[in-house]
Scaffold this motif. Structure first.
Motif, PDB file in Angstrom:
ATOM      1  N   THR A   1      18.017  41.824  -0.356  1.00  0.00           N
ATOM      2  CA  THR A   1      18.614  42.343  -1.575  1.00  0.00           C
ATOM      3  C   THR A   1      20.119  42.410  -1.433  1.00  0.00           C
ATOM      4  O   THR A   1      20.644  42.766  -0.372  1.00  0.00           O
ATOM      5  CB  THR A   1      18.062  43.753  -1.884  1.00  0.00           C
ATOM      6  OG1 THR A   1      16.647  43.666  -2.020  1.00  0.00           O
ATOM      7  CG2 THR A   1      18.650  44.324  -3.150  1.00  0.00           C
ATOM      8  N   TYR A   2      20.780  42.071  -2.531  1.00  0.00           N
ATOM      9  CA  TYR A   2      22.233  42.190  -2.626  1.00  0.00           C
ATOM     10  C   TYR A   2      22.531  43.090  -3.819  1.00  0.00           C
ATOM     11  O   TYR A   2      21.958  42.911  -4.892  1.00  0.00           O
ATOM     12  CB  TYR A   2      22.888  40.824  -2.858  1.00  0.00           C
ATOM     13  CG  TYR A   2      22.620  39.842  -1.750  1.00  0.00           C
ATOM     14  CD1 TYR A   2      23.496  39.724  -0.668  1.00  0.00           C
ATOM     15  CD2 TYR A   2      21.480  39.041  -1.762  1.00  0.00           C
ATOM     16  CE1 TYR A   2      23.243  38.821   0.355  1.00  0.00           C
ATOM     17  CE2 TYR A   2      21.219  38.142  -0.747  1.00  0.00           C
ATOM     18  CZ  TYR A   2      22.103  38.042   0.310  1.00  0.00           C
ATOM     19  OH  TYR A   2      21.852  37.159   1.325  1.00  0.00           O
ATOM     20  N   VAL A   3      23.401  44.068  -3.619  1.00  0.00           N
ATOM     21  CA  VAL A   3      23.820  44.947  -4.706  1.00  0.00           C
ATOM     22  C   VAL A   3      25.330  44.827  -4.813  1.00  0.00           C
ATOM     23  O   VAL A   3      26.051  45.126  -3.855  1.00  0.00           O
ATOM     24  CB  VAL A   3      23.396  46.410  -4.459  1.00  0.00           C
ATOM     25  CG1 VAL A   3      23.873  47.308  -5.594  1.00  0.00           C
ATOM     26  CG2 VAL A   3      21.875  46.517  -4.304  1.00  0.00           C
ATOM     27  N   ASN A   4      25.789  44.342  -5.961  1.00  0.00           N
ATOM     28  CA  ASN A   4      27.217  44.056  -6.177  1.00  0.00           C
ATOM     29  C   ASN A   4      27.787  43.209  -5.040  1.00  0.00           C
ATOM     30  O   ASN A   4      28.911  43.415  -4.594  1.00  0.00           O
ATOM     31  CB  ASN A   4      28.027  45.332  -6.373  1.00  0.00           C
ATOM     32  CG  ASN A   4      27.757  45.987  -7.716  1.00  0.00           C
ATOM     33  OD1 ASN A   4      27.179  45.379  -8.606  1.00  0.00           O
ATOM     34  ND2 ASN A   4      28.161  47.229  -7.859  1.00  0.00           N
ATOM     35  N   GLY A   5      26.986  42.284  -4.542  1.00  0.00           N
ATOM     36  CA  GLY A   5      27.407  41.361  -3.499  1.00  0.00           C
ATOM     37  C   GLY A   5      27.208  41.858  -2.081  1.00  0.00           C
ATOM     38  O   GLY A   5      27.278  41.080  -1.132  1.00  0.00           O
TER      39      GLY A   5
ATOM     40  N   THR B   1      13.564  50.641  -3.136  1.00  0.00           N
ATOM     41  CA  THR B   1      13.475  51.637  -2.076  1.00  0.00           C
ATOM     42  C   THR B   1      14.232  51.118  -0.859  1.00  0.00           C
ATOM     43  O   THR B   1      13.960  50.018  -0.379  1.00  0.00           O
ATOM     44  CB  THR B   1      12.012  51.913  -1.698  1.00  0.00           C
ATOM     45  OG1 THR B   1      11.306  52.334  -2.877  1.00  0.00           O
ATOM     46  CG2 THR B   1      11.909  52.986  -0.633  1.00  0.00           C
ATOM     47  N   PHE B   2      15.194  51.914  -0.401  1.00  0.00           N
ATOM     48  CA  PHE B   2      16.016  51.552   0.755  1.00  0.00           C
ATOM     49  C   PHE B   2      15.770  52.550   1.875  1.00  0.00           C
ATOM     50  O   PHE B   2      15.546  53.732   1.635  1.00  0.00           O
ATOM     51  CB  PHE B   2      17.510  51.578   0.398  1.00  0.00           C
ATOM     52  CG  PHE B   2      17.913  50.547  -0.613  1.00  0.00           C
ATOM     53  CD1 PHE B   2      18.325  49.288  -0.206  1.00  0.00           C
ATOM     54  CD2 PHE B   2      17.882  50.827  -1.973  1.00  0.00           C
ATOM     55  CE1 PHE B   2      18.704  48.332  -1.131  1.00  0.00           C
ATOM     56  CE2 PHE B   2      18.261  49.874  -2.905  1.00  0.00           C
ATOM     57  CZ  PHE B   2      18.670  48.625  -2.480  1.00  0.00           C
ATOM     58  N   GLY B   3      15.837  52.070   3.102  1.00  0.00           N
ATOM     59  CA  GLY B   3      15.725  52.947   4.259  1.00  0.00           C
ATOM     60  C   GLY B   3      17.073  53.584   4.554  1.00  0.00           C
ATOM     61  O   GLY B   3      18.120  52.967   4.365  1.00  0.00           O
ATOM     62  N   GLY B   4      17.028  54.817   4.994  1.00  0.00           N
ATOM     63  CA  GLY B   4      18.255  55.497   5.405  1.00  0.00           C
ATOM     64  C   GLY B   4      19.110  55.951   4.248  1.00  0.00           C
ATOM     65  O   GLY B   4      18.760  55.838   3.086  1.00  0.00           O
TER      66      GLY B   4
ATOM     67  N   ASP C   1      25.195  42.943   1.163  1.00  0.00           N
ATOM     68  CA  ASP C   1      23.935  42.494   1.759  1.00  0.00           C
ATOM     69  C   ASP C   1      23.164  43.691   2.327  1.00  0.00           C
ATOM     70  O   ASP C   1      23.688  44.423   3.169  1.00  0.00           O
ATOM     71  CB  ASP C   1      24.261  41.494   2.872  1.00  0.00           C
ATOM     72  CG  ASP C   1      23.046  40.805   3.462  1.00  0.00           C
ATOM     73  OD1 ASP C   1      21.930  41.318   3.323  1.00  0.00           O
ATOM     74  OD2 ASP C   1      23.235  39.742   4.082  1.00  0.00           O
ATOM     75  N   TYR C   2      21.928  43.893   1.873  1.00  0.00           N
ATOM     76  CA  TYR C   2      21.088  44.993   2.350  1.00  0.00           C
ATOM     77  C   TYR C   2      19.901  44.499   3.162  1.00  0.00           C
ATOM     78  O   TYR C   2      18.844  45.127   3.190  1.00  0.00           O
ATOM     79  CB  TYR C   2      20.646  45.875   1.165  1.00  0.00           C
ATOM     80  CG  TYR C   2      21.798  46.729   0.683  1.00  0.00           C
ATOM     81  CD1 TYR C   2      22.063  47.959   1.272  1.00  0.00           C
ATOM     82  CD2 TYR C   2      22.652  46.278  -0.303  1.00  0.00           C
ATOM     83  CE1 TYR C   2      23.132  48.732   0.873  1.00  0.00           C
ATOM     84  CE2 TYR C   2      23.730  47.040  -0.717  1.00  0.00           C
ATOM     85  CZ  TYR C   2      23.973  48.266  -0.127  1.00  0.00           C
ATOM     86  OH  TYR C   2      25.042  49.027  -0.520  1.00  0.00           O
ATOM     87  N   ARG C   3      20.105  43.399   3.873  1.00  0.00           N
ATOM     88  CA  ARG C   3      19.079  42.867   4.776  1.00  0.00           C
ATOM     89  C   ARG C   3      18.760  43.922   5.841  1.00  0.00           C
ATOM     90  O   ARG C   3      19.652  44.510   6.429  1.00  0.00           O
ATOM     91  CB  ARG C   3      19.602  41.600   5.441  1.00  0.00           C
ATOM     92  CG  ARG C   3      18.626  40.913   6.359  1.00  0.00           C
ATOM     93  CD  ARG C   3      19.265  39.694   7.010  1.00  0.00           C
ATOM     94  NE  ARG C   3      20.291  39.112   6.153  1.00  0.00           N
ATOM     95  CZ  ARG C   3      20.320  37.837   5.765  1.00  0.00           C
ATOM     96  NH1 ARG C   3      19.396  37.011   6.176  1.00  0.00           N
ATOM     97  NH2 ARG C   3      21.281  37.402   4.988  1.00  0.00           N
ATOM     98  N   GLY C   4      17.487  44.159   6.038  1.00  0.00           N
ATOM     99  CA  GLY C   4      17.060  45.142   7.022  1.00  0.00           C
ATOM    100  C   GLY C   4      17.040  46.562   6.490  1.00  0.00           C
ATOM    101  O   GLY C   4      16.544  47.469   7.165  1.00  0.00           O
ATOM    102  N   ILE C   5      17.580  46.780   5.305  1.00  0.00           N
ATOM    103  CA  ILE C   5      17.644  48.127   4.728  1.00  0.00           C
ATOM    104  C   ILE C   5      16.719  48.247   3.519  1.00  0.00           C
ATOM    105  O   ILE C   5      16.117  49.287   3.297  1.00  0.00           O
ATOM    106  CB  ILE C   5      19.100  48.482   4.353  1.00  0.00           C
ATOM    107  CG1 ILE C   5      19.965  48.442   5.617  1.00  0.00           C
ATOM    108  CG2 ILE C   5      19.185  49.858   3.707  1.00  0.00           C
ATOM    109  CD1 ILE C   5      21.447  48.497   5.370  1.00  0.00           C
ATOM    110  N   ILE C   6      16.571  47.150   2.747  1.00  0.00           N
ATOM    111  CA  ILE C   6      15.652  47.189   1.609  1.00  0.00           C
ATOM    112  C   ILE C   6      14.224  47.308   2.132  1.00  0.00           C
ATOM    113  O   ILE C   6      13.830  46.609   3.067  1.00  0.00           O
ATOM    114  CB  ILE C   6      15.814  45.932   0.697  1.00  0.00           C
ATOM    115  CG1 ILE C   6      14.862  45.975  -0.499  1.00  0.00           C
ATOM    116  CG2 ILE C   6      15.611  44.645   1.484  1.00  0.00           C
ATOM    117  CD1 ILE C   6      15.161  47.016  -1.512  1.00  0.00           C
TER     118      ILE C   6
END
Length: 166
Positions: free
Chosen positions: A12-16, A61-64, A18-23
């Protein structure tokens, strides 16, 4: 006969950003048309009359704890891109599904926190825009603010927008 494609992985990218490993997961927008019942004289029963599209929303849903996401609370024009790989079974060709969303995180559920355990926060986005691409082909595009309602390459709202353009 075949096997269903299942989500193998996503990013997932939010406003560019990178949320790899967090989504952790996402709930896709439900696409539905608003309807009302109409029963005119001489009709033995009611029929559904289309009244446009219902509002769309998605939940991620994001971790942390992600301060950058919290700062987007109630901010309009947040851009979200979900990059997904679906595959029928090991060894079959994966299918790329890109989902582009635009809207506002109008609800954040911080859930429960307990020391030493994983933390999850849920972000609900009210959407003004949705586009779904499968292997690079646009399958659905809905832009509520600009009057775009495309499904399978057919603009279902083009004639209405042409009338409005004068």
């Amino acid at each position: 006969m075949g096997l269903p494609r299942t989500l193998q992985n996503l990013n997932t990218y939010v406003n560019g950003a990178d949320y790899r490993g967090i989504i952790g997961e996402f709930e896709q927008p439900k696409l539905s048309e608003a309807t009302s019942d109409w029963r005119g004289g001489g009709m033995p029963g009611a029929v559904k009359i289309r009244q446009g599209l219902n509002p769309m929303e998605a939940t991620l849903t994001f971790g942390g704890h992600e301060t950058g996401l919290v700062r987007l609370f109630a901010r309009d024009d947040t851009r979200i891109r979900l990059v997904c790989a679906y595959q029928a079974k090991s060894g079959s060709t994966p299918q790329a599904v890109d989902i582009f969303l635009r809207g506002s995180f109008n609800e954040i559920d911080f859930g429960k926190d307990k020391p030493g355990e994983q933390t999850e926060h849920k972000y609900k986005a009210d959407l003004t825009y949705y586009r779904r691409e499968v292997n690079g082909t646009v399958e659905v595009e809905i832009d509520m603010l600009n009057g775009i309602y495309m499904v399978g390459g057919v603009d279902r709202y083009a004639e209405i927008m042409a009338i409005l353009a004068g």
